[in-house]
Scaffold this active site. Structure first.
Site, short mmCIF file in Angstrom:
data_model
loop_
_atom_site.label_atom_id
_atom_site.label_comp_id
_atom_site.label_asym_id
_atom_site.label_seq_id
_atom_site.Cartn_x
_atom_site.Cartn_y
_atom_site.Cartn_z
N ASP A 1 1.93 -1.48 5.16
CA ASP A 1 1.47 -0.05 5.90
C ASP A 1 0.05 0.13 5.38
O ASP A 1 -0.40 0.91 4.38
CB ASP A 1 2.49 1.04 5.33
CG ASP A 1 2.06 2.23 5.98
OD1 ASP A 1 1.46 2.21 7.14
OD2 ASP A 1 2.21 3.34 5.27
N CYS B 1 -1.43 3.33 11.39
CA CYS B 1 -1.31 4.57 12.45
C CYS B 1 -2.81 4.60 13.16
O CYS B 1 -3.25 5.65 13.56
CB CYS B 1 -1.27 5.85 11.61
SG CYS B 1 -2.23 6.28 10.28
N ASP C 1 -4.45 -3.48 -6.45
CA ASP C 1 -5.11 -3.84 -5.02
C ASP C 1 -4.23 -4.76 -4.33
O ASP C 1 -3.89 -6.00 -5.00
CB ASP C 1 -6.58 -4.11 -5.06
CG ASP C 1 -7.32 -4.36 -3.76
OD1 ASP C 1 -6.57 -4.56 -2.88
OD2 ASP C 1 -8.26 -3.83 -3.76
N ASN D 1 -5.94 8.37 12.98
CA ASN D 1 -6.12 8.85 14.36
C ASN D 1 -6.22 10.28 14.35
O ASN D 1 -6.10 11.37 13.45
CB ASN D 1 -4.90 8.26 15.26
CG ASN D 1 -3.70 8.88 14.90
OD1 ASN D 1 -3.37 10.28 15.12
ND2 ASN D 1 -2.64 8.33 14.55
N ALA E 1 1.39 4.37 -1.96
CA ALA E 1 1.29 5.70 -1.93
C ALA E 1 1.16 6.42 -0.60
O ALA E 1 0.50 5.78 0.09
CB ALA E 1 0.05 6.10 -2.83
N PRO E 2 1.68 7.83 -0.44
CA PRO E 2 2.22 8.56 -1.46
C PRO E 2 3.84 8.19 -1.56
O PRO E 2 4.43 8.91 -2.26
CB PRO E 2 1.96 9.93 -1.03
CG PRO E 2 2.10 9.79 0.45
CD PRO E 2 1.35 8.30 0.82
N GLY E 3 4.35 7.12 -0.95
CA GLY E 3 5.64 6.81 -1.04
C GLY E 3 6.67 7.19 -0.20
O GLY E 3 8.10 6.79 -0.52
N CYS F 1 1.20 -1.10 0.03
CA CYS F 1 0.03 -0.11 -0.09
C CYS F 1 1.09 1.23 0.00
O CYS F 1 1.08 1.76 0.98
CB CYS F 1 -0.91 0.06 1.24
SG CYS F 1 -1.70 -1.61 1.68
#
Lengths: 152, 293
Positions: free
Chosen positions: B174, B225, B157, B180, B108-110, B106
């Site tokens: 990630d 997160c 995906d 949060n 992006a944004p990298g 997953c």
């Protein structure tokens, strides 16, 4: 097309054509490991070299850095000019510290900062030695483009 | 089941008393592109005050700057990235990354993709996936700016990673999560427990696919997160029981995760996961998983 563009800086780079892949109008340079594992549905891969649009080649900053590693037309600029150029401005004679290679009107030159890092490239608009002051290099592409892309 | 009071009460039950926090901005120096001392000196000369983050190899807090550190020549030249403090930890937990085949499921944004490429010193290969095209454009710009050469980006995906027909040495998950309140000031207004459950389900599907494409001796780093245990400890407990994965011990900043959640006893190895409540950094949860046996 890529090699023609490189030659405008009066240098040559031998690119292994077997390692260059094209995705629509964009070109990428792979290493052997990527070449073996890539599937054709990729979005981007390896080192992005640039793209073509209406028959014209637009280089990536990766490609400009590769050219800058060679003996080529280069112009080193001072700190203030570094920032102005990165904001899209043309280069004035007063901001130039050193020129390597061509100073002739119409030629392309890479623009480097004092650390030798490539900031982009421009087109010489007046012979750099003959001009007393004013703009001598027209900004064609600069690293500020990364910020401009974020805003789009 | 939503609203600030609901979530704050949950956090108290999990052992953390809610407080408003504003973590300091952090940068990570791309060691492959520049020497740390040079970048620090150049930023200092421009008036940027940095503070070394003791638990990160290349991380620095921005103590003072008269301008955005996202608009300097050094940033545009890829000498450093702006990356949240806690977000710099997960990629560092992999062992021996050089020449490995890595999946950033997953991506992006990298930020973490660039960090992986930096840790790998541009060797090996990274397959970076994301679903949405605008996010892929941001990712590809990030890779170009930071001079990453070892990555192939796919619009795919994470739950379909096996379509790449590759088995990976390392997998970074990630995963998309509920986030949060530190990174989104309207978080309490927007989020419900239903969102949390929906994200937890998606994360389990991604974990399942990751276990499929992982080599037998490979490593997964799972990170969110989110502060919600459904997306963290409870999902890892599920992965241990369902996917034949085990939690590995890690040595890094962060508190041990809970092995008992709302009176439910979890696998004891979950204590090896790390959980950081918002404060010095944003909130984060992470762990290292390997195949059992």
């Amino acid at each position: 097309m890529i090699e023609d563009f490189i030659s405008r800086f009066e240098t040559r780079i031998r690119l292994n054509r077997n390692l260059i892949v094209r995705k629509q109008n964009r070109y990428f340079l792979l290493n052997e490991k990527l070449r073996r594992s890539i599937s054709k549905e990729f979005f981007c891969a390896g080192t992005y070299l640039g793209k073509t649009k209406r028959g014209k080649f637009f280089p990536s900053f990766n490609l400009l850095r590769m050219i800058a590693d060679k003996k080529a037309n280069k112009t080193i600029v001072d700190k203030k000019t570094e920032w102005l150029f990165s904001c899209g401005r043309d280069i004035f004679k007063q901001g130039i510290i050193r020129v390597m290679g061509s100073k002739r009107k119409g030629d392309y030159t890479l623009v480097l900062n004092q650390h030798g890092e490539c900031l982009g490239f421009g087109k010489i608009t007046r012979h750099i030695d003959k001009a007393k002051d004013g703009a001598v290099i027209k900004n064609v592409s600069d690293i500020g483009d990364f910020l401009r892309r974020e805003k789009q | 089941m939503s609203g600030k009071e609901f979530f704050v009460t949950r956090y108290e039950k999990l052992g953390w008393k809610y407080e408003d926090v504003e973590p300091k901005q952090a940068i990570r120096i791309n060691a492959i592109n520049a020497r740390k001392t040079d970048v620090i000196r150049r930023l200092q000369l421009s008036g940027v005050e940095l503070e070394k983050i003791s638990f990160l190899e290349n991380g620095y807090w921005v103590r003072k700057s008269g301008f955005s550190v996202g608009a300097t020549s050094e940033y545009l030249l890829g000498l450093y990235s702006i990356q949240e403090t806690a977000a710099q930890i997960p990629a560092m937990l992999f062992t021996k990354l050089n020449d490995k085949v890595v999946l950033d499921a997953c991506a992006a944004p990298g930020g973490k993709t660039v960090q992986l490429a930096d840790l790998m010193r541009n060797t090996g290969a990274i397959a970076a996936l994301d679903v949405r095209r605008p996010r892929l454009i941001a990712l590809s710009n990030h890779l170009e700016r930071c001079r990453v050469k070892n990555t192939i980006v796919y619009q795919l995906d994470a739950r379909q990673a096996s379509r790449l027909k590759t088995r990976f040495d390392r997998v970074l998950l990630d995963v998309p999560c509920s986030g949060n309140f530190v990174t989104d000031k309207d978080w309490f207004k927007k989020r419900t427990i239903k969102d949390v459950e929906k994200n937890a389900k998606l994360q389990r599907q991604i974990l399942t696919e990751a276990a499929k494409v992982l080599k037998d001796d490979g490593e997964i780093i799972y990170a969110t997160c989110s502060l919600e245990p459904e997306e963290n400890e409870l999902n890892v407990d599920w992965a241990i029981r369902t996917l034949n994965l085990q939690v590995e011990e890690i040595s890094c900043y962060g508190g041990k995760a809970l092995t008992s959640i709302f009176r439910k006893q979890l696998d004891d190895s979950i204590r090896h996961c790390r959980s950081i409540w918002p404060g010095l950094t944003q909130g984060i949860f992470f762990c290292k998983l390997k195949k059992s046996g």
